[in-house]
Scaffold this active site. Structure first.
Site, PDB file in Angstrom:
ATOM      1  CG  ASP A   1     -10.949  88.565 125.587  1.00  0.00           C
ATOM      2  OD1 ASP A   1     -11.583  87.717 124.939  1.00  0.00           O
ATOM      3  OD2 ASP A   1     -10.758  89.728 125.178  1.00  0.00           O
TER       4      ASP A   1
ATOM      5  CG  ASP B   1     -10.201  88.174 119.375  1.00  0.00           C
ATOM      6  OD1 ASP B   1     -10.068  88.274 118.148  1.00  0.00           O
ATOM      7  OD2 ASP B   1     -10.411  87.083 119.948  1.00  0.00           O
TER       8      ASP B   1
ATOM      9  N   GLY C   1     -14.252  84.692 123.063  1.00  0.00           N
ATOM     10  CA  GLY C   1     -15.406  84.776 122.178  1.00  0.00           C
ATOM     11  C   GLY C   1     -14.979  84.805 120.726  1.00  0.00           C
TER      12      GLY C   1
END
Length: 335
Positions: A121, A123, A210
């Site tokens: 991921d 962030d 995301g």
């Protein structure tokens, strides 16, 4: 050479143990005390496992000059027939929380030292902020966006819905302001060392985020990431439109992309390590051979196979068996 005579019974017992299950318990912290190791060892012994080996993977630390971001790691190897693996994992998790350390529990297998891909991921995993929240502050709607982000990361709100709402708040933000973020958000501690070492060892790396492609591609260029998948922020007439141009990368999409990359690299999902901090990372953490919740929310820590909360990203190297002295030797050879 010194020889020690053993009995036939001892030999038979040793041969019998070779066919039993084998486990690796990795203890990580800024420092590790004898008391902490004693508590972890007692949990292992209570499950009728035999401690075969104890090894320090981290470098020796000076007592006179303590380094704030120092890593300490001790690896314990155990064998036997565990009474209750789920109970053991739960007890190790509770002990880790109480002792302010991290404890990873793995079954020894052919894949443990044969991982080929790390998927991250972005962030709050590779970088120390949520890009969308930073953009929201620029747009003057920071408080609204943070509340939505927290609800999404804790699993209280569907990611697609939360993401759409947050992007809508950014409407009208000038494109030049967005690009100001590229050199202002610091990497998470140990990120550059981890990625650099993985490249040295021949691993592939991926960002499945995301967040937004403009920042993910910036990291790709900076760190040498092999694959990048994120959301394309729509810019119209030099400003954010409040829309997303492509399919939103949510939890299900991350898992789908991870499978796609594994097929492309012709590797098993067992050879994949996935790292994330939010509820939308759980699908990819669940299908990877090793899923690691890194400095994650409580729900994610409890649901993932492994959790690291007290050290930097480079501590993940210990979980694949890399020792500090191995890296020092490799650096000296390159020099």
């Amino acid at each position: 050479m010194r020889l020690t005579r053993i009995t036939t019974a001892d030999l038979d017992h040793w041969i019998t143990t070779q066919s039993k299950d084998r486990f690796i318990i990795t203890v990580l912290g800024r420092s590790i005390s004898a008391k902490q190791l004693s508590i972890v060892s007692a949990i292992i012994a209570a499950q009728s496992l035999n401690l075969d080996r104890i090894e320090r993977l981290s470098a020796r630390m000076s007592l006179a000059a303590h380094t704030p971001n120092s890593n300490a790691c001790v690896e314990l190897r155990a064998s036997g027939i565990v009474r209750s693996e789920s109970q053991m994992r739960e007890e190790l998790m509770v002990a880790a929380h109480d002792l302010s350390i991290d404890v990873a529990f793995q079954r020894e297998s052919i894949f443990r030292r044969n991982r080929r891909l790390f998927a991250f991921d972005m962030d709050s995993t590779l970088i120390q902020a949520e890009v969308i929240d930073e953009l929201a502050r620029m747009a003057g709607v920071g408080d609204q966006a943070v509340k939505i982000t927290e609800a999404a990361m804790s699993g209280e709100l569907d990611f697609k819905e939360s993401f759409t709402r947050r992007v809508g708040l950014l409407r009208g933000l000038p494109e030049h302001r967005i690009l100001e973020l590229l050199d202002t958000i610091p990497l998470v501690e140990g990120a550059d060392r981890l990625i650099g070492t993985l490249k040295l060892l021949g691993y592939k790396t991926a960002i499945l985020s995301g967040g937004f492609t403009f920042y993910a591609r910036h990291l790709q260029s900076r760190l040498g990431i092999d694959y990048v998948y994120a959301n394309e922020l729509d810019i119209v007439d030099g400003a954010v439109s409040g829309q997303i141009k492509t399919e939103i990368v949510d939890g299900a999409k991350k898992a789908e992309l991870l499978r796609q990359i594994a097929r492309q690299e012709n590797i098993s999902l067992e050879q994949v390590v996935a790292v994330g901090d939010g509820a939308n990372d759980l699908p990819m953490l669940g299908i990877a051979g090793m899923g690691i919740a890194f400095r994650a929310k409580p729900l994610v820590r409890q649901s993932a196979g492994h959790a690291v909360s007290f050290l930097g990203l480079d501590s993940l190297l210990y979980l694949i068996g890399v020792r500090d002295r191995d890296l020092d030797a490799a650096s000296n050879q390159q020099a």
